[in-house]
Write a protein that holds these residues in place. Structure first.
Motif, PDB file in Angstrom:
ATOM      1  N   LYS A 103       3.922  19.125 -12.818  1.00  0.00           N
ATOM      2  CA  LYS A 103       2.982  19.334 -11.704  1.00  0.00           C
ATOM      3  C   LYS A 103       1.835  20.251 -12.105  1.00  0.00           C
ATOM      4  CE  LYS A 103       6.136  18.388  -7.876  1.00  0.00           C
ATOM      5  NZ  LYS A 103       6.867  18.932  -6.703  1.00  0.00           N
ATOM      6  N   GLN A 104       2.150  21.282 -12.880  1.00  0.00           N
ATOM      7  CA  GLN A 104       1.117  22.221 -13.302  1.00  0.00           C
ATOM      8  C   GLN A 104       0.110  21.530 -14.227  1.00  0.00           C
ATOM      9  OE1 GLN A 104       2.571  25.796 -15.201  1.00  0.00           O
ATOM     10  NE2 GLN A 104       0.570  26.237 -16.102  1.00  0.00           N
ATOM     11  N   ILE A 105       0.591  20.711 -15.145  1.00  0.00           N
ATOM     12  CA  ILE A 105      -0.296  20.017 -16.089  1.00  0.00           C
ATOM     13  C   ILE A 105      -1.198  19.021 -15.361  1.00  0.00           C
ATOM     14  CG2 ILE A 105      -0.313  18.268 -17.937  1.00  0.00           C
ATOM     15  CD1 ILE A 105       1.981  19.746 -19.235  1.00  0.00           C
ATOM     16  N   LEU A 106      -0.635  18.279 -14.401  1.00  0.00           N
ATOM     17  CA  LEU A 106      -1.422  17.262 -13.703  1.00  0.00           C
ATOM     18  C   LEU A 106      -2.386  17.875 -12.684  1.00  0.00           C
ATOM     19  CD1 LEU A 106       1.216  14.430 -13.144  1.00  0.00           C
ATOM     20  CD2 LEU A 106      -0.484  14.641 -14.946  1.00  0.00           C
ATOM     21  N   ASN A 107      -2.012  19.018 -12.094  1.00  0.00           N
ATOM     22  CA  ASN A 107      -2.882  19.650 -11.097  1.00  0.00           C
ATOM     23  C   ASN A 107      -3.891  20.627 -11.707  1.00  0.00           C
ATOM     24  OD1 ASN A 107      -1.599  18.317  -8.965  1.00  0.00           O
ATOM     25  ND2 ASN A 107      -0.024  19.908  -8.797  1.00  0.00           N
ATOM     26  N   ASP A 108      -3.522  21.212 -12.842  1.00  0.00           N
ATOM     27  CA  ASP A 108      -4.410  22.194 -13.462  1.00  0.00           C
ATOM     28  C   ASP A 108      -4.345  22.071 -14.983  1.00  0.00           C
ATOM     29  OD1 ASP A 108      -6.109  24.347 -13.834  1.00  0.00           O
ATOM     30  OD2 ASP A 108      -4.488  25.833 -13.705  1.00  0.00           O
ATOM     31  N   PRO A 109      -4.851  20.950 -15.523  1.00  0.00           N
ATOM     32  CA  PRO A 109      -4.768  20.730 -16.981  1.00  0.00           C
ATOM     33  C   PRO A 109      -5.641  21.728 -17.738  1.00  0.00           C
ATOM     34  CG  PRO A 109      -6.133  19.037 -15.944  1.00  0.00           C
ATOM     35  CD  PRO A 109      -5.515  19.826 -14.835  1.00  0.00           C
ATOM     36  N   ARG A 110      -5.117  22.208 -18.869  1.00  0.00           N
ATOM     37  CA  ARG A 110      -5.862  23.191 -19.672  1.00  0.00           C
ATOM     38  C   ARG A 110      -6.607  22.518 -20.824  1.00  0.00           C
ATOM     39  NH1 ARG A 110      -3.558  28.193 -18.222  1.00  0.00           N
ATOM     40  NH2 ARG A 110      -2.987  27.903 -16.035  1.00  0.00           N
ATOM     41  N   PHE A 154       0.841  -1.196   0.000  1.00  0.00           N
ATOM     42  CA  PHE A 154       0.000   0.000   0.000  1.00  0.00           C
ATOM     43  C   PHE A 154       0.881   1.253   0.000  1.00  0.00           C
ATOM     44  CE2 PHE A 154      -2.587   3.350   1.820  1.00  0.00           C
ATOM     45  CZ  PHE A 154      -3.805   3.172   1.183  1.00  0.00           C
ATOM     46  N   SER A 155       1.935   1.225   0.799  1.00  0.00           N
ATOM     47  CA  SER A 155       2.859   2.368   0.857  1.00  0.00           C
ATOM     48  C   SER A 155       3.550   2.582  -0.481  1.00  0.00           C
ATOM     49  CB  SER A 155       3.909   2.154   1.949  1.00  0.00           C
ATOM     50  OG  SER A 155       3.291   2.052   3.216  1.00  0.00           O
ATOM     51  N   ALA A 156       3.928   1.461  -1.136  1.00  0.00           N
ATOM     52  CA  ALA A 156       4.610   1.541  -2.434  1.00  0.00           C
ATOM     53  C   ALA A 156       3.712   2.164  -3.492  1.00  0.00           C
ATOM     54  CB  ALA A 156       5.057   0.151  -2.878  1.00  0.00           C
ATOM     55  N   SER A 157       2.392   1.900  -3.397  1.00  0.00           N
ATOM     56  CA  SER A 157       1.456   2.406  -4.403  1.00  0.00           C
ATOM     57  C   SER A 157       1.276   3.920  -4.315  1.00  0.00           C
ATOM     58  CB  SER A 157       0.099   1.714  -4.262  1.00  0.00           C
ATOM     59  OG  SER A 157      -0.512   2.092  -3.050  1.00  0.00           O
ATOM     60  N   SER A 158       1.517   4.482  -3.139  1.00  0.00           N
ATOM     61  CA  SER A 158       1.326   5.928  -2.973  1.00  0.00           C
ATOM     62  C   SER A 158       2.644   6.663  -2.758  1.00  0.00           C
ATOM     63  CB  SER A 158       0.394   6.200  -1.783  1.00  0.00           C
ATOM     64  OG  SER A 158       0.875   5.558  -0.615  1.00  0.00           O
ATOM     65  N   ILE A 162      -6.347  12.068 -16.915  1.00  0.00           N
ATOM     66  CA  ILE A 162      -6.256  12.130 -15.451  1.00  0.00           C
ATOM     67  C   ILE A 162      -7.467  11.457 -14.812  1.00  0.00           C
ATOM     68  CG2 ILE A 162      -6.222  13.694 -13.464  1.00  0.00           C
ATOM     69  CD1 ILE A 162      -4.642  15.665 -15.302  1.00  0.00           C
ATOM     70  N   ASP A 163      -8.661  11.717 -15.367  1.00  0.00           N
ATOM     71  CA  ASP A 163      -9.890  11.139 -14.819  1.00  0.00           C
ATOM     72  C   ASP A 163      -9.933   9.618 -14.990  1.00  0.00           C
ATOM     73  OD1 ASP A 163     -10.722  13.631 -14.090  1.00  0.00           O
ATOM     74  OD2 ASP A 163     -12.025  13.939 -15.823  1.00  0.00           O
ATOM     75  N   ALA A 164      -9.328   9.106 -16.088  1.00  0.00           N
ATOM     76  CA  ALA A 164      -9.381   7.668 -16.376  1.00  0.00           C
ATOM     77  C   ALA A 164      -8.423   6.850 -15.509  1.00  0.00           C
ATOM     78  CB  ALA A 164      -9.072   7.415 -17.852  1.00  0.00           C
ATOM     79  N   ALA A 165      -7.403   7.495 -14.951  1.00  0.00           N
ATOM     80  CA  ALA A 165      -6.415   6.773 -14.135  1.00  0.00           C
ATOM     81  C   ALA A 165      -7.072   6.228 -12.866  1.00  0.00           C
ATOM     82  CB  ALA A 165      -5.260   7.700 -13.767  1.00  0.00           C
ATOM     83  N   PRO A 166      -6.855   4.923 -12.544  1.00  0.00           N
ATOM     84  CA  PRO A 166      -7.463   4.359 -11.330  1.00  0.00           C
ATOM     85  C   PRO A 166      -6.912   5.025 -10.077  1.00  0.00           C
ATOM     86  CG  PRO A 166      -5.897   2.808 -12.296  1.00  0.00           C
ATOM     87  CD  PRO A 166      -6.034   3.935 -13.255  1.00  0.00           C
ATOM     88  N   LYS A 167      -7.815   5.317  -9.142  1.00  0.00           N
ATOM     89  CA  LYS A 167      -7.400   6.005  -7.911  1.00  0.00           C
ATOM     90  C   LYS A 167      -7.912   5.250  -6.691  1.00  0.00           C
ATOM     91  CE  LYS A 167      -7.784  10.436 -10.307  1.00  0.00           C
ATOM     92  NZ  LYS A 167      -8.259   9.849 -11.564  1.00  0.00           N
ATOM     93  N   PHE A 168      -7.162   5.321  -5.603  1.00  0.00           N
ATOM     94  CA  PHE A 168      -7.599   4.725  -4.346  1.00  0.00           C
ATOM     95  C   PHE A 168      -8.744   5.534  -3.742  1.00  0.00           C
ATOM     96  CE2 PHE A 168      -3.569   2.323  -3.808  1.00  0.00           C
ATOM     97  CZ  PHE A 168      -4.136   1.120  -3.419  1.00  0.00           C
ATOM     98  N   PRO A 169      -9.765   4.841  -3.200  1.00  0.00           N
ATOM     99  CA  PRO A 169     -10.751   5.562  -2.390  1.00  0.00           C
ATOM    100  C   PRO A 169     -10.042   6.150  -1.161  1.00  0.00           C
ATOM    101  CG  PRO A 169     -11.491   3.314  -2.901  1.00  0.00           C
ATOM    102  CD  PRO A 169     -10.048   3.404  -3.285  1.00  0.00           C
ATOM    103  N   GLU A 170     -10.666   7.099  -0.512  1.00  0.00           N
ATOM    104  CA  GLU A 170     -10.070   7.720   0.672  1.00  0.00           C
ATOM    105  C   GLU A 170     -10.119   6.763   1.864  1.00  0.00           C
ATOM    106  OE1 GLU A 170      -8.521  10.616   1.159  1.00  0.00           O
ATOM    107  OE2 GLU A 170      -8.609  10.983  -0.996  1.00  0.00           O
ATOM    108  N   PHE A 171      -8.956   6.573   2.491  1.00  0.00           N
ATOM    109  CA  PHE A 171      -8.868   5.789   3.725  1.00  0.00           C
ATOM    110  C   PHE A 171      -8.372   6.710   4.824  1.00  0.00           C
ATOM    111  CE2 PHE A 171      -8.068   2.697   0.299  1.00  0.00           C
ATOM    112  CZ  PHE A 171      -9.136   1.827   0.530  1.00  0.00           C
ATOM    113  N   THR A 203       1.127   8.721 -12.900  1.00  0.00           N
ATOM    114  CA  THR A 203       1.821   8.770 -11.610  1.00  0.00           C
ATOM    115  C   THR A 203       3.327   8.598 -11.804  1.00  0.00           C
ATOM    116  OG1 THR A 203       1.465   6.393 -11.257  1.00  0.00           O
ATOM    117  CG2 THR A 203      -0.165   7.891 -10.335  1.00  0.00           C
ATOM    118  N   VAL A 204       3.716   7.804 -12.795  1.00  0.00           N
ATOM    119  CA  VAL A 204       5.139   7.624 -13.101  1.00  0.00           C
ATOM    120  C   VAL A 204       5.714   8.930 -13.637  1.00  0.00           C
ATOM    121  CG1 VAL A 204       6.781   6.451 -14.624  1.00  0.00           C
ATOM    122  CG2 VAL A 204       4.993   5.136 -13.497  1.00  0.00           C
TER     123      VAL A 204
END
Length: 527
Positions: free
Chosen positions: A500-507, A247-251, A515-524, A476-477
């Motif tokens: 960082k700018q492109i991933l945090n604030d894509p134009r 889990f740590s490696a994934s984040s 970005i939306d299609a990438a699988p993400k962990f639910p909040e724990f 993420t890579v």
């Protein structure tokens, strides 16, 4: 309702234990995720369920399916089950498909083998199956090489589900796919479970996929089942140290140390376009022209680390081949250190090296590692150092990438995937290039090995002052390993700038979709 019950399954190959007393149940319409690092026994467990273990294998325990113990039935009975009751989707579709047969014929093979329909119904059955897996616009007469990676994966899935099996085993079905294609394939598998009641065993090392799609999780380490349960509960509790480690490696975020970036351009790509002739030619027509790369411009300075992101078919590979001088430009030009790159001018070769996605496929299996790492010296001709010095440099590179010196006497098949990629990096570094192109260099690796390789790349570029172009479909890579980024779609650069700018604030809308299609962990609570 329990469809499959596995009790104390053990597998040994040539007396070496690979899977050790694992037990689990699979319910109807359930998605069970089998996860763990490379070498944990995931794929061997799946092959045991399919009765496809290699020669020299011994298995024990009970695999109860449809009132039969699959460990005790004859091969003849197993042949009647495979494809009809239990099917499998293998990791690499290009390997699973026959390049000499069209896809329609390959999908029909399962139907013919099990005599599932009359010959005159075969064509319609194939068409319906292709439509069902999202290949409605694809002609069954096409061959595997004429399809994209995602389309080939859909063909393999069509072969597996054409007889509507009770159980579908999917072995890393999305590993080499871009994020949007990956999302579509996962949605397809989810639809089979929810709408058709097919039970799915999903083998994957991507924990974010597990958290989002699976009903139940089995975590394996060195052939042992170390953790299991509902994914959200497993990832929330992190009860086992190994679960916590993965889990740590994934984040995990890699902190890039600042490189000294010069003002001068090392590589300049200026208004480059690359056109191909279509293969669909008539008797009197020359065929249409396809623009694989369209008016692309960017540059890489000394010490700069640039990322390139895009879906399959976006033009990334064609652009890479053009930079390497393996493909001619239709217009525009590429310069390295102020000199134009072309198929005829090879003088730049010693300063540009590449690390490919599949290290095993890029090595000659007949040669030992010492010869493999030394291969770039052959391209230097008279400029190559003496053989004794070459051997010394090879050993130096092995130390640089963290491999023992006795690796020189081994063959490539004796190494794990992560070790092979380290050898590929050593080969790229051996003639001390100024620019390295990493082409999907970590996409096939599990999380912890991937992080090790990314850290190695970061450390090596810092020590040697290297520049690199890192091509990946995994955002993420790219976020971890680059400072600047290009986003490519349909042969064009649609967005570029600081990563960082492109991933945090894509134009661009397309960047948003990636970005939306990438699988993400639910909040724990602990995340």
């Amino acid at each position: 309702m329990t469809l499959l019950s596995v009790r104390n399954l053990s597998v040994a190959i040539h007396e070496k234990p690979i899977v050790k007393d694992i037990s689990f149940n699979l319910g109807a319409g359930e998605i069970l995720a089998l996860t763990g690092e490379s070498g944990s026994g995931k794929s061997i467990s799946a092959l045991a369920l399919m009765g496809l273990l290699p020669l020299g294998s011994k298995k024990g325990g009970i695999i109860n399916f449809d009132g039969n113990d699959l460990n005790k039935i004859s091969e003849n009975k197993f042949c009647k089950l495979r494809g009809k009751k239990i099917s499998m989707v293998f990791q690499e579709p290009m390997t699973a498909l026959n390049p000499l047969k069209n896809i329609g014929r390959q999908i029909s093979e399962t139907l013919v083998q099990h005599k599932a329909c009359a010959p005159h119904e075969l064509k319609n059955r194939v068409r319906n199956t292709m439509d069902r897996v999202g290949l409605s616009g694809i002609d069954p007469s096409r061959f595997p090489h004429q399809l994209s990676g995602g389309q080939r994966q859909r063909v393999v899935i069509a072969m597996a589900v054409c007889l509507e099996p009770s159980i579908l085993i999917a072995d890393e079905p999305t590993t080499a796919l871009d994020v949007t294609t990956q999302a579509k394939i996962l949605e397809l598998l989810k639809k089979f479970a929810e709408q058709d009641g097919i039970s799915i065993i999903l083998i994957t090392h991507d924990l974010a996929i597990v958290a989002n799609i699976a009903n139940y999780l089995i975590l394996m380490k060195e052939g042992i089942l170390v953790d299991q349960g509902e994914p959200k509960k497993v990832f929330r509790d992190l009860a086992h140290p190994y679960t916590k480690k993965l889990f740590s490696a994934s984040s995990q975020k890699l902190i890039l140390k600042e490189n000294e970036i010069s003002k001068g351009k090392l590589l300049e790509v200026n208004s480059v376009s690359v056109n191909y002739k279509s293969h669909n030619r008539g008797l009197f027509s020359k065929g249409t022209s396809i623009e694989a790369v369209s008016d692309v411009s960017f540059d890489i300075k000394r010490g700069e680390r640039l990322g390139l992101v895009g879906e399959s078919g976006s033009g990334k590979s064609t652009l890479t081949r053009t930079i390497l001088g393996l493909q001619s430009t239709s217009s525009g030009y590429i310069e390295f250190e102020g000199k134009k790159i072309s198929k005829d001018n090879r003088s730049f070769k010693k300063n540009i090296q590449v690390v490919f996605q599949d290290p095993y496929g890029s090595f000659n299996p007949r040669h030992k590692v010492e010869r493999l790492i030394a291969e770039p010296f052959f391209a230097l001709g008279k400029e190559a150092p003496h053989e004794t010095e070459q051997k010394s440099i090879v050993k130096e590179m092995l130390e640089e990438v963290g491999l023992p010196l006795n690796s020189t006497e081994k063959y490539i098949h004796e190494f794990s995937g992560g070790q092979r990629q380290r050898i590929a990096i050593a080969r790229a570094l051996v003639i001390k290039p100024k620019l390295i192109i990493f082409d999907e260099a970590v996409s096939a690796l599990d999380l912890s090995i991937r992080n090790q390789i990314l850290k190695l790349i970061s450390d090596l570029t810092e020590r040697h002052g290297l520049s690199y172009l890192f091509i990946s479909h995994d955002l993420t890579v790219i976020e971890n390993i680059t400072e600047k980024c290009l986003v490519m779609k349909n042969g064009k650069i649609v967005e570029q700038g600081q990563t960082k700018q492109i991933l945090n604030d894509p134009r661009n809308e397309y960047t948003h979709s990636l970005i939306d299609a990438a699988p993400k962990f639910p909040e724990f609570g602990h995340a």
